[in-house]
Write a protein that holds these residues in place. Structure first.
Motif, PDB file in Angstrom:
ATOM      1  N   HIS B  28      43.145  57.037  52.004  1.00 33.10           N
ATOM      2  CA  HIS B  28      42.534  56.370  53.139  1.00 33.10           C
ATOM      3  C   HIS B  28      41.736  55.012  52.823  1.00 33.10           C
ATOM      4  O   HIS B  28      41.816  54.323  53.510  1.00 33.10           O
ATOM      5  CB  HIS B  28      42.343  57.327  54.015  1.00 33.10           C
ATOM      6  CG  HIS B  28      43.151  58.186  54.850  1.00 33.10           C
ATOM      7  ND1 HIS B  28      43.917  57.628  55.888  1.00 33.10           N
ATOM      8  CD2 HIS B  28      43.445  59.396  54.625  1.00 33.10           C
ATOM      9  CE1 HIS B  28      44.804  58.595  56.537  1.00 33.10           C
ATOM     10  NE2 HIS B  28      44.688  59.758  55.651  1.00 33.10           N
ATOM     11  N   SER B  29      40.707  55.480  51.698  1.00 30.44           N
ATOM     12  CA  SER B  29      39.756  54.471  51.330  1.00 30.44           C
ATOM     13  C   SER B  29      40.742  53.279  50.844  1.00 30.44           C
ATOM     14  O   SER B  29      40.264  52.220  50.824  1.00 30.44           O
ATOM     15  CB  SER B  29      38.850  54.949  50.367  1.00 30.44           C
ATOM     16  OG  SER B  29      39.541  54.815  49.191  1.00 30.44           O
ATOM     17  N   HIS B  32      42.709  51.841  54.557  1.00 28.84           N
ATOM     18  CA  HIS B  32      42.037  51.068  55.563  1.00 28.84           C
ATOM     19  C   HIS B  32      40.847  50.373  55.152  1.00 28.84           C
ATOM     20  O   HIS B  32      40.015  50.574  54.207  1.00 28.84           O
ATOM     21  CB  HIS B  32      41.423  52.104  56.625  1.00 28.84           C
ATOM     22  CG  HIS B  32      42.488  53.224  56.964  1.00 28.84           C
ATOM     23  ND1 HIS B  32      43.997  52.790  57.704  1.00 28.84           N
ATOM     24  CD2 HIS B  32      42.699  54.371  56.631  1.00 28.84           C
ATOM     25  CE1 HIS B  32      44.623  53.856  57.793  1.00 28.84           C
ATOM     26  NE2 HIS B  32      43.975  54.920  57.254  1.00 28.84           N
ATOM     27  N   LYS B  33      40.701  49.367  55.807  1.00 29.04           N
ATOM     28  CA  LYS B  33      39.540  48.253  55.664  1.00 29.04           C
ATOM     29  C   LYS B  33      38.400  48.968  55.929  1.00 29.04           C
ATOM     30  O   LYS B  33      38.350  49.612  56.829  1.00 29.04           O
ATOM     31  CB  LYS B  33      39.741  46.951  56.268  1.00 29.04           C
ATOM     32  CG  LYS B  33      38.836  46.161  56.016  1.00 29.04           C
ATOM     33  CD  LYS B  33      39.274  44.850  56.876  1.00 29.04           C
ATOM     34  CE  LYS B  33      38.210  43.848  57.587  1.00 29.04           C
ATOM     35  NZ  LYS B  33      38.898  42.883  58.290  1.00 29.04           N
ATOM     36  N   HIS B  34      37.227  49.157  55.051  1.00 24.48           N
ATOM     37  CA  HIS B  34      36.125  49.695  55.456  1.00 24.48           C
ATOM     38  C   HIS B  34      35.092  48.746  56.108  1.00 24.48           C
ATOM     39  O   HIS B  34      34.809  47.983  55.352  1.00 24.48           O
ATOM     40  CB  HIS B  34      35.445  50.484  54.196  1.00 24.48           C
ATOM     41  CG  HIS B  34      34.240  51.294  54.914  1.00 24.48           C
ATOM     42  ND1 HIS B  34      34.273  52.534  55.299  1.00 24.48           N
ATOM     43  CD2 HIS B  34      33.007  51.301  54.477  1.00 24.48           C
ATOM     44  CE1 HIS B  34      33.007  53.027  55.887  1.00 24.48           C
ATOM     45  NE2 HIS B  34      32.348  52.059  55.270  1.00 24.48           N
ATOM     46  N   GLU B  36      31.281  48.538  57.553  1.00 21.48           N
ATOM     47  CA  GLU B  36      29.986  49.091  57.741  1.00 21.48           C
ATOM     48  C   GLU B  36      29.462  49.016  59.152  1.00 21.48           C
ATOM     49  O   GLU B  36      29.610  47.863  59.666  1.00 21.48           O
ATOM     50  CB  GLU B  36      29.010  48.563  56.874  1.00 21.48           C
ATOM     51  CG  GLU B  36      28.811  49.386  55.588  1.00 21.48           C
ATOM     52  CD  GLU B  36      28.498  50.629  55.733  1.00 21.48           C
ATOM     53  OE1 GLU B  36      27.917  51.376  56.374  1.00 21.48           O
ATOM     54  OE2 GLU B  36      29.293  51.675  54.684  1.00 21.48           O
ATOM     55  N   HIS B 239      33.992  56.678  63.926  1.00 24.37           N
ATOM     56  CA  HIS B 239      33.603  55.486  63.283  1.00 24.37           C
ATOM     57  C   HIS B 239      34.299  54.045  63.425  1.00 24.37           C
ATOM     58  O   HIS B 239      33.588  53.055  63.655  1.00 24.37           O
ATOM     59  CB  HIS B 239      33.518  55.687  61.471  1.00 24.37           C
ATOM     60  CG  HIS B 239      32.930  54.719  60.746  1.00 24.37           C
ATOM     61  ND1 HIS B 239      31.894  54.483  60.482  1.00 24.37           N
ATOM     62  CD2 HIS B 239      33.536  53.607  60.233  1.00 24.37           C
ATOM     63  CE1 HIS B 239      31.831  53.363  59.731  1.00 24.37           C
ATOM     64  NE2 HIS B 239      32.657  52.861  59.598  1.00 24.37           N
ATOM     65  N   THR B 243      32.523  50.868  65.239  1.00 24.35           N
ATOM     66  CA  THR B 243      32.387  49.438  64.548  1.00 24.35           C
ATOM     67  C   THR B 243      33.388  48.532  65.386  1.00 24.35           C
ATOM     68  O   THR B 243      33.112  47.337  65.076  1.00 24.35           O
ATOM     69  CB  THR B 243      32.830  49.707  63.014  1.00 24.35           C
ATOM     70  OG1 THR B 243      33.980  50.424  62.925  1.00 24.35           O
ATOM     71  CG2 THR B 243      31.577  50.552  62.377  1.00 24.35           C
ATOM     72  N   HIS B 251      37.276  44.305  62.460  1.00 23.49           N
ATOM     73  CA  HIS B 251      38.636  45.008  62.017  1.00 23.49           C
ATOM     74  C   HIS B 251      39.940  44.185  62.367  1.00 23.49           C
ATOM     75  O   HIS B 251      40.929  44.308  61.376  1.00 23.49           O
ATOM     76  CB  HIS B 251      38.696  46.254  63.155  1.00 23.49           C
ATOM     77  CG  HIS B 251      37.739  47.450  62.772  1.00 23.49           C
ATOM     78  ND1 HIS B 251      37.798  48.102  61.706  1.00 23.49           N
ATOM     79  CD2 HIS B 251      36.728  47.650  63.252  1.00 23.49           C
ATOM     80  CE1 HIS B 251      36.859  49.033  61.760  1.00 23.49           C
ATOM     81  NE2 HIS B 251      35.968  48.694  62.602  1.00 23.49           N
TER      82      HIS B 251
END
Ligand code: HEM
Lengths: 404, 315
Positions: B28-29, B32-34, B36, B239, B243, B251
């Protein structure tokens, strides 16, 4: 006609008609199990218990589920998750059990491979086990269609589409399976039927067959020792419980089964209540939308390794590799040419083969989920090739194995 | 012979955890774009320097700034000029009632919004006055005095009539900040309000038609119908949603959804609303979970003792 006397007790009454004492002996107290087996031999019982959990939770879900494209998502996510008392619990138990059952199946399978429990009369155990694996896979796939979420729809689309790819070009077959050009009502209804009726029936029949295949060869043991069950059971019955190499299934081994089941259930219910996302994919909480392809389409984790064998190649080669992966495990008893039914650690090259296969399948599993780009697609290709090479090499490396 | 079970157990657990880590956290990391969290600081917006006077603000809101030409402020007895469907026909979306805006939105955000809506809402890619594409909310150009002071007065007025920030409820937060665009079917929420339980089917259908008319205008305005958010807490997770409302562009670049400018507290309440809709039984799940775990541990202990007892004679 048999001769019946006036019964002295309920047990006697039943005994005259059903021979329950005899049955109890055959099935439990005089079903002999070697003593030198470890907790991995309890995985079969863990599987049986998990199947029971699936069956019971499934029956509860079935009381509210509606197999209709317009109502399925709502009946699962609103009716079952919100309206029905503890409906969420049954859904979580069912979803988590469906995922965990594959973890246990894989442990069970690799146990069989490690200890060579598929040869010397145990071939049918292995084959019936593989038939269970195939039906379980179909059961899991058909069940995944039912909530009619985005992943249900798109996984259904992609997987049924396989038959129309490349040289196969069986568009007619794809339509026949779907009952339509795209997954729609006919598709949902037939997968519903398969999931709640035909496949569970087949699974129950196959579990019966699997148990029957265990009777004559008995289960293997962790030292690859050939045990004279006749002699050892006599010793046991004569009172030398400690000296005998075997024990009763019930209560002797069953008490250990239950201990392992107890520990397993702690793990299982922890997942059900506190760590369920791996089994209930977030993407499937979006309702099915035929016009919106999700960014990433991937099968559930337990299908990833075979999916990754399909993916890195050109279409036709990929299909051949995929077909190869689907049948090859079934042939294991015949591809392993060595007469030794002993642990892999004592079989030289085969021991290396075992660990390579295990690691390769984990790598395939990981790459099957990751987007097929850059380094990941290279790793995927190498791992897929390694899988094929390993299986082709198996007859050769086992043929040269020294007799233990 | 020595007992190999602990070693076997460690190997089984290690391979299981490795596989889990690869297909879940790691995969998943990579997929998907993380993003913050910016802690709802709105660091890109200028700080508020003036202290406003609520009474002056009230005059501006009903007078020169003409907020009430488009918005209702029912709390102060100022009704909407039009019903929701007509308003959506005019503006594309129903301008929200401003009764509690002072508590729901960040003060910096409100100040910027009043002067330049498209900027504060981060929809300048869609609305560019230079190209003749005006945002439906007209910017306030000042009433003759110092504009920043006047804006501060308006904000002070909105804050003076609103509930205290800590009194913001999940329902209030969602309906005001998101409800004009998003339906939540599982809570009976539609873009024009909660659907009442009608006695006659005719009334129910009439309501549905109004919703459809509203959605038609909204779709034209947004380019697509904003999704029903009933299950989004399960499909996107806390989350992502948090965000996303903080800055949708981070996003989904170019998305039509505006940055709504809520405070961190309001955002928490919005999340709570979505949890009530899509993860209704979470409290029951934790409570039941604890009890089941206790039960199973006791079961496992008994199973262990039973095994020990049975096996005593076997060695
Ligand atoms: C849900 C499905 C299954 C159930 C309920 C099940 C159940 C069992 C049980 C109760 C045993 C005896 C105890 C033990 O050794 O664990 C057993 C043994 C065995 N099973 Fe399965 N099994 C299932 C699936 C499979 C699969 C998929 C395979 C692999 C192809 C398989 C292969 C074997 C083998 C080789 C043995 C013999 C082990 C030995 O002799 O040491 N089983 N199974």
């Amino acid at each position: 006609m048999a001769h019946f006397t006036k019964a002295t007790s309920v047990k006697d009454w039943l005994n005259q008609r059903l021979a329950i004492e005899k049955v109890e002996k055959v099935m439990a107290s005089e079903y002999w199990i070697p003593k030198n087996i470890n907790f991995l031999w309890a995985m079969g019982m863990v599987l049986a218990i998990t199947f029971a959990l699936l069956l019971v939770s499934g029956i509860f879900l079935l009381m509210y589920y509606q197999p209709h494209v317009d109502h399925a998502f709502y009946s699962v996510n609103f009716t079952i998750m919100r309206d029905v008392g503890y409906g969420w619990l049954w859904r979580h138990v069912h979803g988590v059990a469906a995922s965990v059952v594959f973890l246990v199946i894989y442990i069970h399978m690799f146990t069989g491979i490690y200890y060579g429990s598929y040869k010397k009369g145990r071939e049918m155990i292995w084959i019936s086990g593989m038939l269970l694996f195939v039906t379980f896979s179909a059961e899991a796939f058909s069940g995944y269609m039912l909530p009619w979420g985005q992943m249900s729809y798109w996984a259904g689309m992609v997987i049924t589409n396989i038959f129309s790819l490349g040289g196969l070009h069986m568009d007619g077959l794809v339509e026949w399976i779907r009952g339509d050009y795209v997954p729609a009502q006919a598709f949902l209804t037939r997968f519903f039927m398969l999931h709640v009726l035909l496949l569970p029936l087949a699974i129950m029949g196959l579990i019966g067959l699997h148990f029957a295949t265990l009777r004559i060869p008995h289960v293997n043991n962790q030292d690859g020792e050939e045990i004279d069950f006749e002699k050892e059971s006599k010793k046991y019955l004569a009172g030398d419980k400690a000296g005998s190499k075997v024990m009763r299934f019930a209560n002797d081994f069953m008490s250990k089964d239950m201990m392992v089941v107890g520990i397993y259930l702690i793990f299982f219910f922890y997942l059900v209540f506190f760590q369920y996302e791996f089994a209930l994919d977030p993407v499937n909480f979006d309702p099915a939308d035929g016009l919106k392809t999700p960014a990433h389409i991937y099968p559930e984790w337990y299908f990833l390794w075979s999916y990754e064998i399909l993916r890195p190649f050109s279409v036709n080669i990929g299909l051949m590799a995929f077909g190869f992966a689907q049948v090859i495990f079934m042939l294991l008893p015949f591809l392993d040419r060595s007469p030794n039914a002993i642990p892999a650690s004592r079989r030289g090259a085969f021991g290396v083969w075992f660990w390579l296969l295990l690691i390769d399948m984990i790598v395939l599993t990981a790459m099957g989920k990751l987007p097929p780009a850059g380094i990941f697609s290279t790793i995927g290709l190498v791992a897929a090739l390694a899988f094929i090479v390993l299986w082709i090499a198996l007859p050769f490396i086992t043929k040269n194995e020294k007799k233990a | 012979m020595k007992n190999k079970e602990p070693l076997i157990f460690i190997i089984v657990v290690a391979f299981t955890l490795l596989t889990y880590w690869l297909v879940e956290p790691f995969a998943h990391s990579q997929m998907h774009k993380h993003v913050e969290s910016e802690k709802f600081a709105y660091a890109d917006l200028p700080a508020v320097t003036k202290t406003g006077v609520a009474a002056t603000g009230k005059e501006l809101v009903t007078g020169a700034a003409a907020c009430t030409g488009c918005h209702a402020i029912t709390k102060d007895g100022l009704p909407a000029a039009m019903d929701a469907v007509t308003a959506a026909g005019t503006y594309g979306v129903n301008p929200p009632d401003l009764s509690n805006a002072g508590a729901l939105y960040d003060a910096k955000f409100l100040s910027d919004l009043i002067k330049n809506p498209a900027h504060a809402l981060k929809v300048e890619h869609k609305f560019d006055a230079a190209k003749g594409k005006m945002h439906p909310m007209t910017p306030f150009a000042g009433a003759g005095g110092e504009i920043d002071q006047e804006v501060a007065d308006i904000v002070a007025y909105l804050q003076s009539i609103a509930v205290k920030p800590e009194e913001v409820t999940p329902k209030m937060a969602f309906e005001n900040a998101c409800g004009r665009c998003h339906a939540v079917g599982y809570e009976k929420w539609t873009q024009i309000g909660e659907k009442p339980a009608f006695k006659f089917q005719k009334e129910s259908l009439a309501f549905d038609i109004k919703v459809l008319e509203y959605q038609e205008s909204l779709t034209k305005y947004m380019g697509k119908l904003p999704p029903d958010l009933s299950m989004y807490i399960r499909s996107r997770g806390e989350h992502f949603i948090s965000t996303f409302i903080e800055n949708p562009q981070a996003h989904l670049e170019g998305t039509a959804m505006p940055r709504v400018g809520v405070t961190a507290h309001t955002a928490e309440k919005v999340i709570e609303y979505l949890e009530d809709a899509g993860d209704t039984k979470r409290a029951e799940r934790t409570a039941t979970g604890k009890n089941v775990m206790i039960f199973i541990v006791i079961f496992a202990i008994f199973a262990l003792l039973w095994k020990k007892q049975v096996w005593r004679d076997l060695h």
